[in-house]
Design a protein around this motif. Sequence first.
Motif, mmCIF file in Angstrom:
data_model
loop_
_atom_site.group_PDB
_atom_site.id
_atom_site.type_symbol
_atom_site.label_atom_id
_atom_site.label_comp_id
_atom_site.label_asym_id
_atom_site.label_seq_id
_atom_site.Cartn_x
_atom_site.Cartn_y
_atom_site.Cartn_z
ATOM 1 N N PRO A 112 0.815 -1.227 0.000
ATOM 2 C CA PRO A 112 0.000 0.000 0.000
ATOM 3 C C PRO A 112 0.843 1.270 0.000
ATOM 4 O O PRO A 112 0.418 2.306 0.474
ATOM 5 C CB PRO A 112 -0.780 -0.135 1.304
ATOM 6 N N PHE A 113 2.063 1.202 -0.535
ATOM 7 C CA PHE A 113 2.936 2.372 -0.534
ATOM 8 C C PHE A 113 3.688 2.452 -1.849
ATOM 9 O O PHE A 113 3.815 1.466 -2.575
ATOM 10 C CB PHE A 113 3.934 2.314 0.627
ATOM 11 N N GLY A 114 4.157 3.662 -2.162
ATOM 12 C CA GLY A 114 5.044 3.850 -3.293
ATOM 13 C C GLY A 114 6.470 3.602 -2.863
ATOM 14 O O GLY A 114 7.122 2.655 -3.295
ATOM 15 N N ILE A 115 6.956 4.467 -1.969
ATOM 16 C CA ILE A 115 8.272 4.292 -1.348
ATOM 17 C C ILE A 115 8.107 4.548 0.143
ATOM 18 O O ILE A 115 7.612 5.609 0.547
ATOM 19 C CB ILE A 115 9.314 5.258 -1.936
ATOM 20 N N HIS A 116 8.507 3.595 0.946
ATOM 21 C CA HIS A 116 8.362 3.711 2.397
ATOM 22 C C HIS A 116 9.729 3.556 3.052
ATOM 23 O O HIS A 116 10.469 2.610 2.767
ATOM 24 C CB HIS A 116 7.410 2.644 2.919
ATOM 25 N N GLY A 117 10.087 4.488 3.919
ATOM 26 C CA GLY A 117 11.382 4.448 4.581
ATOM 27 C C GLY A 117 11.351 3.703 5.904
ATOM 28 O O GLY A 117 10.328 3.661 6.599
ATOM 29 N N TYR A 118 12.480 3.087 6.233
ATOM 30 C CA TYR A 118 12.638 2.398 7.526
ATOM 31 C C TYR A 118 14.073 2.606 7.992
ATOM 32 O O TYR A 118 15.000 2.611 7.179
ATOM 33 C CB TYR A 118 12.349 0.907 7.389
ATOM 34 N N ALA A 158 8.300 -9.080 -1.091
ATOM 35 C CA ALA A 158 7.431 -8.865 -2.249
ATOM 36 C C ALA A 158 7.767 -7.564 -2.956
ATOM 37 O O ALA A 158 7.419 -7.373 -4.121
ATOM 38 C CB ALA A 158 5.968 -8.854 -1.799
ATOM 39 N N PHE A 159 8.455 -6.658 -2.252
ATOM 40 C CA PHE A 159 8.795 -5.339 -2.777
ATOM 41 C C PHE A 159 10.302 -5.210 -2.962
ATOM 42 O O PHE A 159 11.080 -6.039 -2.480
ATOM 43 C CB PHE A 159 8.294 -4.250 -1.817
ATOM 44 N N HIS A 160 10.722 -4.174 -3.677
ATOM 45 C CA HIS A 160 12.146 -3.877 -3.844
ATOM 46 C C HIS A 160 12.668 -3.143 -2.605
ATOM 47 O O HIS A 160 11.908 -2.487 -1.885
ATOM 48 C CB HIS A 160 12.375 -2.990 -5.069
ATOM 49 N N GLU A 161 13.983 -3.238 -2.390
ATOM 50 C CA GLU A 161 14.627 -2.515 -1.285
ATOM 51 C C GLU A 161 15.828 -1.734 -1.794
ATOM 52 O O GLU A 161 16.567 -2.213 -2.664
ATOM 53 C CB GLU A 161 15.151 -3.490 -0.227
ATOM 54 N N LEU A 162 16.034 -0.567 -1.212
ATOM 55 C CA LEU A 162 17.301 0.142 -1.337
ATOM 56 C C LEU A 162 17.905 0.169 0.058
ATOM 57 O O LEU A 162 17.365 0.802 0.973
ATOM 58 C CB LEU A 162 17.106 1.566 -1.856
ATOM 59 N N LEU A 163 19.006 -0.543 0.234
ATOM 60 C CA LEU A 163 19.655 -0.660 1.539
ATOM 61 C C LEU A 163 20.833 0.298 1.600
ATOM 62 O O LEU A 163 21.646 0.365 0.682
ATOM 63 C CB LEU A 163 20.147 -2.098 1.751
ATOM 64 N N TRP A 164 20.939 1.040 2.702
ATOM 65 C CA TRP A 164 22.084 1.919 2.913
ATOM 66 C C TRP A 164 22.184 2.164 4.410
ATOM 67 O O TRP A 164 21.369 1.668 5.191
ATOM 68 C CB TRP A 164 21.947 3.217 2.135
#
Length: 257
Positions: free
Chosen positions: A18-24, A40-46
């Motif tokens: 239910p999100f476009g881009i969600h930060g954590y 199920a979604f893509h991740e950008l890890l940094w």
Amino acid sequence: MREVRTLPVVAAGAVETPFGIHGYDEVVTRDTTWGEHSHAFHELLWNGRGASTAVVGARVWTITPSLGLWMPAGTLHSGSAVAGTWFRAGFFGFDRTPPSVPDVPVTVEITPLLRLLLERLGEPGLSDASRATTEAMVLDAIEPSPRELLVQAPTSAFLRPVAEALRADPGDRRTLADWAAELGVSARTVTRAFNAETGTSFARWVAAVRAQHAVALLALGWDVEAVAEEVGYGSASAFGAAFRRTTGLTPGTFRSS
């Protein structure tokens, strides 16, 4: 005591997001390992602070504040971070794929612009229109980096003693000839095996292992001279030159303040 976290294996796009881009983000208080899992979604890890690792098959990436990792949905991966690491992630809906990235894990440069855009998405009260604009800018700003901290681990029983010894002690100064003698084969045999299993030479593989270990120590605040000695170089200048050849960056890039 190390904390081990277990996460599920989920196929790409199997769960509606239910999100476009969600930060954590999270500062881990103990040395932490994430078991093999997928999303199920893509991740950008940094990272906001410190260095961590992500593992896909036999490939091991080091993630830092300046070098992130794009992890496509459905990719099985595991990871680890030491206590005090501030790890950050952007979760991208399955249909939100940057046009410039492939469908495999790839290193991404965390530029000041990209960092600001990702942080803006976390601002409270951001309007729908502003969020849509910012998300579009994030997708446009994500670019694969020509620089990466990646080691392809050899997996054969033949090279396992070499790989395990050097991963445990990157300062091990045994040469190709030394290892060939220990394994009871010629140096040419070891060279061929490394090229076949890792895609690079023994010397370059050792330099990459040392660079990964060095980044973790630099992120913890170690002096360059101490890091150089720890990872097997006779001087800070020799270490710096080898590090730049391997990563395209200087050790100071990763030096914790």
